[in-house]
Enzyme design. Structure first.
Site, PDB file in Angstrom:
ATOM      1  N   ASP A  11      34.164  45.337  31.530  1.00 53.11           N
ATOM      2  CA  ASP A  11      33.436  46.024  32.600  1.00 53.11           C
ATOM      3  C   ASP A  11      31.974  46.125  32.188  1.00 53.11           C
ATOM      4  O   ASP A  11      31.671  46.536  31.072  1.00 53.11           O
ATOM      5  CB  ASP A  11      33.994  47.435  32.823  1.00 53.11           C
ATOM      6  CG  ASP A  11      35.315  47.397  33.581  1.00 53.11           C
ATOM      7  OD1 ASP A  11      35.628  46.328  34.145  1.00 53.11           O
ATOM      8  OD2 ASP A  11      36.035  48.403  33.585  1.00 53.11           O
ATOM      9  N   ASP A 130      43.703  46.404  44.171  1.00 54.50           N
ATOM     10  CA  ASP A 130      44.072  47.662  43.516  1.00 54.50           C
ATOM     11  C   ASP A 130      45.052  48.377  44.429  1.00 54.50           C
ATOM     12  O   ASP A 130      44.763  48.581  45.598  1.00 54.50           O
ATOM     13  CB  ASP A 130      42.846  48.565  43.325  1.00 54.50           C
ATOM     14  CG  ASP A 130      41.763  47.912  42.474  1.00 54.50           C
ATOM     15  OD1 ASP A 130      42.123  47.123  41.583  1.00 54.50           O
ATOM     16  OD2 ASP A 130      40.577  48.172  42.715  1.00 54.50           O
TER      17      ASP A 130
END
Lengths: 251, 206
Positions: A11, A130
């Protein structure tokens, strides 16, 4: 046999790796490219870079990052984070990205998947989704999991496949960060209903979890972040373990 | 000088980057005919649709010069992925004739030939087996893994043109070599150290 893939995920915010990375012998633990190169040497099969920076200059930042990664890495990598348009993707392809991942933008505008597949080929398009369970149903969420949608997991990934997605990166929000194992049941359901590869994400804590996700979860690849960043699991050890248990891995 | 042919198909910088990692700095990415004419070695890269690739080659005006360099001057050429498929006479993916330097066709994966149904595209790290001796695959271990992304594969008419095979549901041709003409279905530029070795072999041994 095709090898099951192990994919560290990085990330990135403002050009730096976030979520913390705890590597010894690393000159600059925040440099995503340096970290990526180390993973590549350690036996990672692919890398995923997700830029979570919120900026108006997004396109430029992502492109610069992709160029930098491409120059230093010799394994495939996926780049994602806020990609919304063909123009965004065009720049990334030119910068050397092997695949891009799209998430919220595809839910808001499913046609985007088709446009991307047509222009760049399905192999270039990873659909990230997600989802978490709400009253027994897997509900697709947006904006990093903050916003529930009307979409259900299986229905959405099937549609994405039909529209030309080349791969599915499924993160179970119920499992993410728990280190208690992947969402194997949901993963198996997704994998068995699709004919494109599925990357499992969320829940990796032990080597056994990877064995489970490749057998019970029927995933084609396992993605994780912190267990690799904090060297709780070494990729080489993980591959040795999987190989001993009869799972086909590279190296 | 090595010329990576830029005909508007796919990602070329990673090939140049990989060559540079192997210590070879004399590669250029070019869409100029003169750079094909002057090259000592050629790389024909590419991802995407067969007809699009052939169309781009024709449109770029590279057709004649490529035929001359490869067939007359015998310049070593390495086709990668779609670039390898274009070496054949044609593809089930489209209508266009291919370059036809390798006798045979490019065909789609046949799930009915597989014992268990596998996913197409074939995507990931596949093991290759050498079908014959070649400088291209020197100094590689047995059954090295390379990175593949494809839904179509080569099918040679002449068995002796096959350099390596890979198994995915069934055994298919992963690489071809005939005289100065080489094709690899996988991506050496994305295949870490074995990819580097293969590209170094192409640079140093041809």
């Amino acid at each position: 046999m095709l090898a099951k893939r192990i994919i560290p995920c990085l990330d990135i915010k403002d050009g730096r790796t976030v979520k913390g990375v705890n590597f010894v012998n690393l000159r600059d633990a925040g440099d995503p490219v340096e970290l990526g190169a180390i993973y590549s040497e350690k036996g990672a099969d692919e890398l995923v870079f997700l830029d979570i920076t919120a900026t108006h200059e997004k396109r430029k930042t992502l492109a610069a990052l992709a160029r930098d990664i491409a120059k230093h890495l010799n394994i495939p990598f996926t780049i994602g984070g806020g990609i919304k348009s063909l123009e965004d993707v065009d720049v990334l392809l030119e910068s050397g990205a092997d695949k891009i991942s799209i998430n919220s933008a595809a839910v808001r505008n499913p046609q985007l998947i088709e446009d991307l597949a047509l222009n760049f080929g399905s192999q270039f398009v990873v659909l990230a989704v997600d989802a978490k369970q709400v009253d027994g149903e897997w509900v697709v969420h947006l904006n990093g999991g903050r916003l529930p949608t009307e979409r259900r997991l299986l229905e959405w990934v099937k549609e994405a496949e039909n529209r030309g997605a080349g791969e599915i990166l499924f993160t179970s929000m119920d499992h993410d960060g728990t280190k208690a194992g992947f969402a194997n049941e949901a993963l198996a359901m997704v994998s068995e209903n699709l004919s494109i590869p599925v990357i499992a994400s969320g829940g990796a804590g032990t080597m056994e979890h990877f064995y489970d996700v490749f057998t019970e979860g029927k995933a084609d690849a396992g993605l994780a972040a912190s267990i690799f960043h904090f060297q709780e699991i070494e990729i080489a050890d993980l591959k040795g373990y999987l190989k001993d248990k009869g799972v086909s891995v590279r190296g | 000088m090595l010329t990576i042919i830029d005909y508007g198909v796919g990602n070329l910088t990673s090939i140049k980057n990989m060559l540079r990692k192997g210590g070879y700095h004399d590669a250029i990415i070019s869409n100029k005919e003169s750079d094909i004419a002057a090259a000592e070695k050629l790389i024909l890269p590419g991802v995407g649709h067969f007809d699009y690739g052939m169309g781009q080659l024709r449109q770029s005006g590279f057709f004649e010069i490529l035929n001359k360099r490869v067939l007359v001057d015998k310049v070593p050429i390495l086709g990668i992925c779609l670039g390898a498929q274009l070496l054949t006479e044609g593809s089930e993916e489209g209508e266009s004739p291919g370059l036809g330097w390798i006798k045979g066709r490019t065909v789609r994966f046949r799930p009915e030939k597989m014992n268990t149904t596998l996913k197409v595209p074939h995507m990931g790290w596949g093991e290759i087996e050498m079908s014959k001796q070649s400088s291209l695959l020197q100094d590689l271990p047995d059954s090295p893994r390379f990175y593949f992304v494809h839904s179509y594969h080569l099918q040679c008419n002449n068995e002796e043109d096959e350099l390596a095979s890979c198994k995915y549901g069934y055994t298919f041709t992963a690489s071809v070599e005939r005289d100065n003409i080489i094709g690899v279905q996988f991506h050496p530029e994305k295949s870490h150290k074995f990819g580097l070795q293969l590209l170094s072999n192409f640079i140093n041994k041809y």
